[in-house]
Design a protein around this motif. Structure first.
Motif, mmCIF file in Angstrom:
data_model
loop_
_atom_site.group_PDB
_atom_site.id
_atom_site.type_symbol
_atom_site.label_atom_id
_atom_site.label_comp_id
_atom_site.label_asym_id
_atom_site.label_seq_id
_atom_site.Cartn_x
_atom_site.Cartn_y
_atom_site.Cartn_z
ATOM 1 N N ALA A 146 94.324 41.277 -16.570
ATOM 2 C CA ALA A 146 93.151 40.489 -16.909
ATOM 3 C C ALA A 146 93.526 39.197 -17.629
ATOM 4 N N GLY A 147 94.676 39.179 -18.264
ATOM 5 C CA GLY A 147 95.092 37.988 -18.983
ATOM 6 C C GLY A 147 96.116 37.198 -18.205
ATOM 7 N N SER A 148 96.756 36.262 -18.893
ATOM 8 C CA SER A 148 97.791 35.443 -18.282
ATOM 9 C C SER A 148 99.095 36.235 -18.263
ATOM 10 N N PHE A 149 99.727 36.311 -17.107
ATOM 11 C CA PHE A 149 100.966 37.077 -17.002
ATOM 12 C C PHE A 149 101.751 36.594 -15.797
ATOM 13 N N THR A 150 103.026 36.982 -15.748
ATOM 14 C CA THR A 150 103.843 36.733 -14.566
ATOM 15 C C THR A 150 104.262 38.055 -13.947
ATOM 16 N N SER A 181 94.893 47.139 -0.521
ATOM 17 C CA SER A 181 95.726 45.967 -0.748
ATOM 18 C C SER A 181 95.476 45.465 -2.162
ATOM 19 N N HIS A 182 96.371 44.592 -2.630
ATOM 20 C CA HIS A 182 96.229 44.001 -3.959
ATOM 21 C C HIS A 182 96.208 42.486 -3.849
ATOM 22 N N SER A 183 95.637 41.846 -4.829
ATOM 23 C CA SER A 183 95.678 40.389 -4.889
ATOM 24 C C SER A 183 96.999 39.913 -5.482
ATOM 25 N N LEU A 184 97.866 40.853 -5.854
ATOM 26 C CA LEU A 184 99.156 40.563 -6.475
ATOM 27 C C LEU A 184 100.293 41.080 -5.613
ATOM 28 N N HIS A 185 101.473 40.486 -5.737
ATOM 29 C CA HIS A 185 102.658 41.091 -5.147
ATOM 30 C C HIS A 185 102.982 42.359 -5.931
ATOM 31 N N GLU A 186 103.530 43.366 -5.241
ATOM 32 C CA GLU A 186 103.858 44.625 -5.902
ATOM 33 C C GLU A 186 105.259 45.071 -5.501
ATOM 34 N N LEU A 187 106.001 45.562 -6.472
ATOM 35 C CA LEU A 187 107.302 46.174 -6.224
ATOM 36 C C LEU A 187 107.228 47.607 -6.714
ATOM 37 N N PRO A 206 103.887 42.386 -0.288
ATOM 38 C CA PRO A 206 103.242 41.099 -0.557
ATOM 39 C C PRO A 206 101.759 41.256 -0.854
ATOM 40 N N ALA A 207 101.228 40.328 -1.611
ATOM 41 C CA ALA A 207 99.798 40.326 -1.914
ATOM 42 C C ALA A 207 98.997 40.274 -0.615
ATOM 43 N N PHE A 253 103.879 44.380 -10.942
ATOM 44 C CA PHE A 253 103.002 43.434 -10.272
ATOM 45 C C PHE A 253 103.397 42.011 -10.648
ATOM 46 N N PHE A 254 103.417 41.146 -9.646
ATOM 47 C CA PHE A 254 103.860 39.769 -9.813
ATOM 48 C C PHE A 254 102.703 38.820 -9.491
ATOM 49 N N ALA A 255 102.406 37.898 -10.396
ATOM 50 C CA ALA A 255 101.371 36.908 -10.139
ATOM 51 C C ALA A 255 101.848 35.967 -9.027
ATOM 52 N N PRO A 256 101.138 35.894 -7.908
ATOM 53 C CA PRO A 256 101.605 35.061 -6.796
ATOM 54 C C PRO A 256 101.829 33.605 -7.164
ATOM 55 N N ASP A 257 100.973 33.050 -8.035
ATOM 56 C CA ASP A 257 101.103 31.635 -8.370
ATOM 57 C C ASP A 257 102.245 31.355 -9.343
ATOM 58 N N ARG A 258 102.883 32.446 -9.855
ATOM 59 C CA ARG A 258 104.020 32.254 -10.756
ATOM 60 C C ARG A 258 105.308 32.846 -10.190
ATOM 61 N N THR A 259 105.237 33.326 -8.966
ATOM 62 C CA THR A 259 106.425 33.890 -8.312
ATOM 63 C C THR A 259 107.136 32.796 -7.528
ATOM 64 N N PRO A 260 108.431 32.607 -7.762
ATOM 65 C CA PRO A 260 109.161 31.567 -7.021
ATOM 66 C C PRO A 260 108.962 31.713 -5.523
#
Length: 292
Positions: free
Chosen positions: A33-37, A55-61, A89-90, A108-115
């Motif tokens: 819910a907050g800011s995260f990578t 599915s998720h809106s985030l990348h998942e490992l 992938p998201a 979980f990886f924020a897509p907009d902060r994942t290289p």
């Protein structure tokens, strides 16, 4: 011999074990819910657990310890064993199943902060090195300050790499032979010959051969061999011995099973579970390995 469960069949996956708990979409961590990578966590399902397609809106490992995870993604089945992970992938629809008692980890990886280089467009097997696991375990802590978290995340992006070899079972997706695939997923030990399957479907054995080659890149015999190894990975990780597994999968003797396992995985079951440091692309089951 391991008796097959008479539970409900699950298309594209192994038959559900008795007592399996079926869940909806996996829950996202509260920190999302907050800011995260990167947000990581883990839990231990006490019973066999299945997640319905979602599915998720985030990348998942995801990765496991002390068991296996089987994931269905469109027309492929991935088997995740200890020492390996699966990048999802998201937005990609997937279902999964974890064996009872497996320590299930996810990050979980924020897509907009994942290289960009790590934003894989399709599922990928990931080598879960000790360093990567340690970093993600570190990031599961809730008491990290922003600077410590940023330092750990930067190293994660440095060391997170796809495995050189992938382990995925391609499903046919051809109405002429899908019934064979589903029957063998339900019972990998079914030893019917190509000719017997042809009679069962009312088609020629050449039709089945061509269909498997066209849709999976493998002959029928190779595809069934790879499928059996996928199932063997789960059974062996649950503690069943080689003799029991070989009998369950329809082999006349353990040596035949070990030889088949080696052809697909490039090593014996004992060595594979002793080292857990190599994955394999099952599109080349003759040699057992293929670099990607």
């Amino acid at each position: 011999m391991i008796r097959a469960s008479r539970g409900e069949a699950s298309p594209g996956m192994w038959r559900r074990e008795a007592g399996t708990v079926v869940r909806g979409a996996g829950e996202l961590p509260e920190q999302v819910a907050g800011s995260f990578t990167i947000i990581a966590g883990h839990h231990v399902p006490r019973v066999p657990t299945e997640w319905a397609p979602h599915s998720h809106s985030l990348h998942e490992l995801v990765w496991v310890r002390g068991g296996t995870l089987t994931s269905r993604v469109e027309d492929r089945v991935f088997t995740v064993t200890e020492g390996r992970g699966l990048w999802m992938p998201a937005g990609v629809v997937h279902g999964g199943r974890a064996t009872a008692g497996a320590e299930f980890h996810d990050a979980f990886f924020a897509p907009d902060r994942t290289p960009f280089a790590l934003a894989f467009e399709e599922p990928k097997a990931i080598a879960m090195t000790p360093l990567l696991e340690s970093l993600l375990t570190h990031l599961s802590r809730t008491d990290l300050d922003a600077a410590a978290r940023a330092r750990a995340e930067s190293v994660v992006f440095d060391v997170l790499q796809p495995s050189e070899r992938q382990l995925a079972l391609q499903l046919p997706g051809d109405p002429r032979i899908d019934a064979i695939a589903e029957a063998l997923l339900d019972d990998p030990g079914d030893c019917r010959s190509l000719e017997e399957w042809a009679r069962w479907l009312g088609v020629s054995d050449r039709t089945i051969t061509r269909a498997f080659r066209h849709t999976t890149g493998l002959s029928f015999a190779q595809w069934r061999q790879v499928l059996r190894v996928h199932r063997a990975l789960t059974l062996l990780s649950e503690g069943f011995d080689v003799t029991t597994v070989s009998e369950t999968l329809g082999y006349a003797q353990p040596s035949s099973f070990i030889a088949a396992f080696r052809r697909v995985m490039g090593t014996t079951p004992g060595t594979f579970f002793g080292t857990a440091d190599a994955t394999v692309d099952v599109r080349n089951p003759v040699s057992g390995v293929q670099n990607t």
